[in-house]
Design a protein around this motif. Structure first.
Motif, PDB file in Angstrom:
ATOM      1  N   LEU A 271       0.832  -1.198   0.000  1.00  0.00           N
ATOM      2  CA  LEU A 271       0.000   0.000   0.000  1.00  0.00           C
ATOM      3  C   LEU A 271       0.867   1.249   0.000  1.00  0.00           C
ATOM      4  O   LEU A 271       1.968   1.255   0.555  1.00  0.00           O
ATOM      5  CB  LEU A 271      -0.912  -0.008   1.238  1.00  0.00           C
ATOM      6  N   LYS A 272       0.362   2.277  -0.622  1.00  0.00           N
ATOM      7  CA  LYS A 272       1.085   3.536  -0.654  1.00  0.00           C
ATOM      8  C   LYS A 272       1.164   4.109   0.757  1.00  0.00           C
ATOM      9  O   LYS A 272       0.152   4.219   1.449  1.00  0.00           O
ATOM     10  CB  LYS A 272       0.365   4.524  -1.570  1.00  0.00           C
ATOM     11  N   PRO A 273       2.371   4.454   1.223  1.00  0.00           N
ATOM     12  CA  PRO A 273       2.501   5.001   2.581  1.00  0.00           C
ATOM     13  C   PRO A 273       1.674   6.278   2.754  1.00  0.00           C
ATOM     14  O   PRO A 273       1.635   7.136   1.872  1.00  0.00           O
ATOM     15  CB  PRO A 273       4.003   5.296   2.705  1.00  0.00           C
ATOM     16  N   ARG A 274       1.020   6.365   3.894  1.00  0.00           N
ATOM     17  CA  ARG A 274       0.188   7.536   4.198  1.00  0.00           C
ATOM     18  C   ARG A 274       0.844   8.308   5.327  1.00  0.00           C
ATOM     19  O   ARG A 274       1.243   7.726   6.345  1.00  0.00           O
ATOM     20  CB  ARG A 274      -1.219   7.109   4.607  1.00  0.00           C
TER      21      ARG A 274
ATOM     22  N   ARG B 184      -3.856   7.035   6.887  1.00  0.00           N
ATOM     23  CA  ARG B 184      -3.568   5.674   7.347  1.00  0.00           C
ATOM     24  C   ARG B 184      -4.848   4.942   7.733  1.00  0.00           C
ATOM     25  O   ARG B 184      -4.964   3.737   7.538  1.00  0.00           O
ATOM     26  CB  ARG B 184      -2.604   5.718   8.529  1.00  0.00           C
TER      27      ARG B 184
ATOM     28  N   GLY C 195      -6.749   4.237   4.455  1.00  0.00           N
ATOM     29  CA  GLY C 195      -5.936   3.498   3.487  1.00  0.00           C
ATOM     30  C   GLY C 195      -6.231   2.021   3.467  1.00  0.00           C
ATOM     31  O   GLY C 195      -5.956   1.335   2.468  1.00  0.00           O
TER      32      GLY C 195
END
Length: 296
Positions: free
Chosen positions: A86-89, A95, A98
């Motif tokens: 997953l794309k870091p938030r 987060r 996400g």
């Protein structure tokens, strides 16, 4: 490391070389190795174990070489099966929301819905099998029935392991515990009854009923409340039906409250996904502890 002269020495060295690896991987590697070694020994009945093992060391591989191959293959398989990261938030809200893009969360939620059916089946099978095994123990075929029942318990352990691995992502054994077919039947039966994993698997099957009820109820209530809050004003405006029924009178938030109920419903659904992900981690750890033979 000294060249093993017996199958037990080979397995001990392989187990030591795999020290620190996942217990499920160790169980699979030991099963494959023992099955191959004993098959080779049976085909070369005129030779001693030491001679057969010396020959196998150049074909199948030394214990440390086999361990390295298994670890490397495991990394490749896990990398291939792992869902895209997953794309870091950076923000807290990012987060939190996400998880909507995390396929493991939906798989864990589906496992919670499925767990009631599997829990009822496992519990019924375990209780019925134990009761009949005890009740039939006074008869001649009572022992045979008990052996058959405990054999099915081992098979169901592998089935549950596949469900756990596919839905929750926890590495589980893909091979059963090895049983040397050359040993006397009485000794093999004794090993099955004295193996702690036989009894821990039964405990797992009994626990799955209350856990399944808890998981299923939580998932159903969470989905019902979140979806109802999100769409209830619209449904009320179109059909006249509300989410609350009191004496055949249906109530729902007014249409102007739709933005607020939608936000609350989405928030609760995302929270349910977080809960499902946590349940998945806990259930995976429980299954690993009770269904997998210790690597020690």
């Amino acid at each position: 490391m000294t060249t093993p002269r017996t199958i037990e020495e080979y397995l001990d060295q392989l187990r030591a070389a795999l020290s620190g690896a996942d217990p499920a991987l160790v169980q699979d590697a030991l099963y494959d190795a023992e099955d191959h070694l004993r098959s080779e020994l049976a085909e070369n009945s005129g030779k001693s174990e030491a001679e057969v093992l010396a020959k196998i060391a150049t074909s199948y591989g030394a214990p440390e070489e086999v361990a390295g191959i298994y670890v490397d293959k495991e990394h490749q398989v896990q990398h291939a099966l792992r869902p895209p990261p997953l794309k870091p938030r950076s923000s807290t809200l990012g987060r939190f929301f996400g998880i909507v893009a995390d396929p493991r969360a939906y798989a864990a939620l589906f496992y919670m819905l499925l767990s009631l059916a599997t829990g009822i089946f496992y519990f019924t099978w375990a209780v019925t099998g134990i009761s009949l095994s005890i009740g039939l123990s006074i008869l001649i075929f009572g022992i045979a029935f008990a052996v058959l029942f405990f054999g099915t318990v081992r098979v169901l352990s592998l089935v549950e392991g596949r469900i756990i691995e596919v839905m929750l992502g926890e590495r589980m054994p893909r091979r059963p515990l090895y049983s040397d077919r050359d040993k006397p039947l009485r000794e093999r039966v004794k090993e099955m009854f004295t193996d702690p994993r036989t009894w821990s698997t039964l405990l797992y099957m009994l626990l799955m009923l209350p856990l399944g009820i808890l998981y299923f109820t939580t998932a159903i209530v969470g989905l019902s409340v979140s979806i109802s809050l999100a769409v209830s004003p619209i449904v009320k405006a179109i059909t006249g039906w509300g989410i609350i029924n009191i004496n055949d009178d249906h109530y729902a938030p007014p249409l102007w409250a739709t933005p607020f109920t939608l936000v609350i419903g989405v928030f609760l659904f995302v929270a349910l996904l977080h809960l499902a992900r946590g349940v998945g981690h806990l259930q995976g750890a429980l299954a690993k502890h009770l269904l997998v033979k210790s690597a020690a």
